[in-house]
Design a protein around this motif. Sequence first.
Motif, PDB file in Angstrom:
ATOM      1  N   UNK A   1      26.608  33.957 -77.546  1.00  0.00           N
ATOM      2  CA  UNK A   1      26.362  32.974 -78.592  1.00  0.00           C
ATOM      3  C   UNK A   1      25.096  32.158 -78.280  1.00  0.00           C
ATOM      4  N   UNK A   2      24.861  31.855 -77.011  1.00  0.00           N
ATOM      5  CA  UNK A   2      23.630  31.165 -76.609  1.00  0.00           C
ATOM      6  C   UNK A   2      22.421  32.078 -76.850  1.00  0.00           C
ATOM      7  N   UNK A   3      22.565  33.357 -76.485  1.00  0.00           N
ATOM      8  CA  UNK A   3      21.477  34.317 -76.693  1.00  0.00           C
ATOM      9  C   UNK A   3      21.121  34.409 -78.177  1.00  0.00           C
ATOM     10  N   UNK A   4      22.132  34.403 -79.035  1.00  0.00           N
ATOM     11  CA  UNK A   4      21.893  34.490 -80.485  1.00  0.00           C
ATOM     12  C   UNK A   4      21.148  33.251 -80.989  1.00  0.00           C
ATOM     13  N   UNK A   5      21.522  32.070 -80.476  1.00  0.00           N
ATOM     14  CA  UNK A   5      20.857  30.820 -80.886  1.00  0.00           C
ATOM     15  C   UNK A   5      19.384  30.834 -80.476  1.00  0.00           C
ATOM     16  N   UNK A   6      19.108  31.319 -79.251  1.00  0.00           N
ATOM     17  CA  UNK A   6      17.724  31.390 -78.768  1.00  0.00           C
ATOM     18  C   UNK A   6      16.901  32.334 -79.624  1.00  0.00           C
ATOM     19  N   UNK A   7      17.511  33.480 -79.936  1.00  0.00           N
ATOM     20  CA  UNK A   7      16.806  34.503 -80.701  1.00  0.00           C
ATOM     21  C   UNK A   7      16.515  34.002 -82.117  1.00  0.00           C
ATOM     22  N   UNK A   8      17.523  33.403 -82.751  1.00  0.00           N
ATOM     23  CA  UNK A   8      17.358  32.897 -84.113  1.00  0.00           C
ATOM     24  C   UNK A   8      16.247  31.848 -84.186  1.00  0.00           C
ATOM     25  N   UNK A   9      16.144  31.024 -83.129  1.00  0.00           N
ATOM     26  CA  UNK A   9      15.136  29.951 -83.127  1.00  0.00           C
ATOM     27  C   UNK A   9      13.782  30.427 -82.621  1.00  0.00           C
ATOM     28  N   UNK A  10      13.765  31.571 -81.942  1.00  0.00           N
ATOM     29  CA  UNK A  10      12.530  32.039 -81.319  1.00  0.00           C
ATOM     30  C   UNK A  10      12.156  31.186 -80.115  1.00  0.00           C
ATOM     31  N   UNK A  11      13.156  30.693 -79.409  1.00  0.00           N
ATOM     32  CA  UNK A  11      12.923  29.838 -78.236  1.00  0.00           C
ATOM     33  C   UNK A  11      13.058  30.687 -76.967  1.00  0.00           C
ATOM     34  N   UNK A  12      12.069  30.568 -76.050  1.00  0.00           N
ATOM     35  CA  UNK A  12      12.167  31.305 -74.786  1.00  0.00           C
ATOM     36  C   UNK A  12      13.342  30.745 -73.991  1.00  0.00           C
ATOM     37  N   UNK A  13      14.171  31.625 -73.410  1.00  0.00           N
ATOM     38  CA  UNK A  13      15.357  31.182 -72.660  1.00  0.00           C
ATOM     39  C   UNK A  13      15.023  30.181 -71.555  1.00  0.00           C
ATOM     40  N   UNK A  14      13.870  30.333 -70.914  1.00  0.00           N
ATOM     41  CA  UNK A  14      13.520  29.441 -69.797  1.00  0.00           C
ATOM     42  C   UNK A  14      13.313  28.002 -70.260  1.00  0.00           C
ATOM     43  N   UNK A  15      13.141  27.803 -71.574  1.00  0.00           N
ATOM     44  CA  UNK A  15      12.968  26.437 -72.073  1.00  0.00           C
ATOM     45  C   UNK A  15      14.294  25.719 -72.283  1.00  0.00           C
TER      46      UNK A  15
ATOM     47  N   UNK B   1      10.213  24.068 -83.146  1.00  0.00           N
ATOM     48  CA  UNK B   1       9.053  23.771 -83.993  1.00  0.00           C
ATOM     49  C   UNK B   1       8.177  22.655 -83.435  1.00  0.00           C
ATOM     50  N   UNK B   2       8.585  22.029 -82.332  1.00  0.00           N
ATOM     51  CA  UNK B   2       7.790  20.922 -81.785  1.00  0.00           C
ATOM     52  C   UNK B   2       6.547  21.437 -81.056  1.00  0.00           C
ATOM     53  N   UNK B   3       5.465  20.634 -81.073  1.00  0.00           N
ATOM     54  CA  UNK B   3       4.236  21.048 -80.396  1.00  0.00           C
ATOM     55  C   UNK B   3       4.369  20.945 -78.877  1.00  0.00           C
ATOM     56  N   UNK B   4       3.649  21.800 -78.167  1.00  0.00           N
ATOM     57  CA  UNK B   4       3.548  21.677 -76.714  1.00  0.00           C
ATOM     58  C   UNK B   4       4.655  22.343 -75.912  1.00  0.00           C
ATOM     59  N   UNK B   5       5.481  23.148 -76.566  1.00  0.00           N
ATOM     60  CA  UNK B   5       6.558  23.874 -75.894  1.00  0.00           C
ATOM     61  C   UNK B   5       7.402  23.025 -74.953  1.00  0.00           C
ATOM     62  N   UNK B   6       7.952  21.912 -75.445  1.00  0.00           N
ATOM     63  CA  UNK B   6       8.828  21.095 -74.599  1.00  0.00           C
ATOM     64  C   UNK B   6      10.109  21.853 -74.263  1.00  0.00           C
ATOM     65  N   UNK B   7      10.720  21.505 -73.131  1.00  0.00           N
ATOM     66  CA  UNK B   7      12.008  22.124 -72.818  1.00  0.00           C
ATOM     67  C   UNK B   7      13.137  21.347 -73.478  1.00  0.00           C
ATOM     68  N   UNK B   8      14.301  21.962 -73.471  1.00  0.00           N
ATOM     69  CA  UNK B   8      15.454  21.407 -74.192  1.00  0.00           C
ATOM     70  C   UNK B   8      16.678  21.431 -73.301  1.00  0.00           C
TER      71      UNK B   8
END
Length: 287
Positions: free
Chosen positions: A133-147, A110-117
């Motif tokens: 399990x990592x794939x599920x977390x990314x999908x649930x959050x709507x976070x691109x895997x490359x981030x 939800x942070x602005x500017x697409x920061x990586x994590x």
Amino acid sequence: ADVALYQAKAAGRGSYRFFEAETNLRMQVRHSLEHDLHRALDEGALELHYQPLVAVPDRQILGFEALLRWRHPERGMIMPQTFIPLAEAAGLIVPIGDWAIRTACAELASLPGRPKLSVNVSPLQLTARFPASVAAALKAAGLEPARLELEITETAMLRETEATLTVLHGLRNLGVGIAMDDFGTGFSSLSALKRFPFTRVKIDQVFVRNLGEVPESASLLRAIVELCKVLRMATTTEGIETEEQFAAVAASGSTEAQGYLFGRPMPIRQATLLLERDDLRPTGRKL
Ligand code: C2E
Ligand code: MG
Ligand code: MG
Ligand code: MG
């Protein structure tokens, strides 16, 4: 209360008894912490703080590393170096680690500017079900895997087994980055790095601390960064506290830095404000 008990037990006794009392007390504390840790997850006592990762030399915020904190009802804030080993020994690192990845992905998305994590991972989490399990977390959050980048500390626990390599390649296939954390503190050589699919090396704080103390340390830092480049791995230099250290890191060619100079680990609300202001540049000068 623990200290009072300790002093009462220790008073008037020989050094052997003194040592025995301390050992018992430490074991008691350890057992009671381990007991409490079982409930910490359910009770919402774990939280993540976020420390900025910045570009070198312009200090632009590239993203954040998530760092676990345990808000203990009686003992106050407990740091990960105390409770992660307990979680590993008690078989709790998998649920706690899953929670950390899910929560960090959700909070950061939800942070602005697409920061990586970046999220830290114990070698004990690298089971066959981990990539899913990592794939599920990314999908649930709507976070691109490359981030997302997962950080694994070089330890004796990280073995070059078929099973571990399969899991690491599974993560890479998702598009997630993998960093070797605290490089230089364990026993692995840079050539050992090649056998794992690492995309980044986090150069341990000890190299930065030595700058200005150990004469050859600046050359050593430069050599590590250079070798990582040859091996096509990015570098992050950890533990930067002073402008002098930052200048040396910039001279080394490392492109990412982390340390108290740019920001301490902070709650997500504060990280959000920092990103909105993006004011890590000295004296507000826009570069
Ligand atoms: P790490 O992954 O190497 O994280 C960096 C540590 O260095 C953090 O300590 C951070 O607060 C500290 N640090 C950052 N900049 C500076 C600086 O300029 N000076 C100094 N003196 N220290 C700095 P923290 O948060 O206490 O975490 C300690 C370790 O606990 C982490 O080291 C990581 O190995 C582990 N850890 C933290 N969160 C997790 C987690 O979610 N899962 C696992 N498995 N381990 C975690
Ligand atoms: Mg780390
Ligand atoms: Mg580290
Ligand atoms: Mg560390």
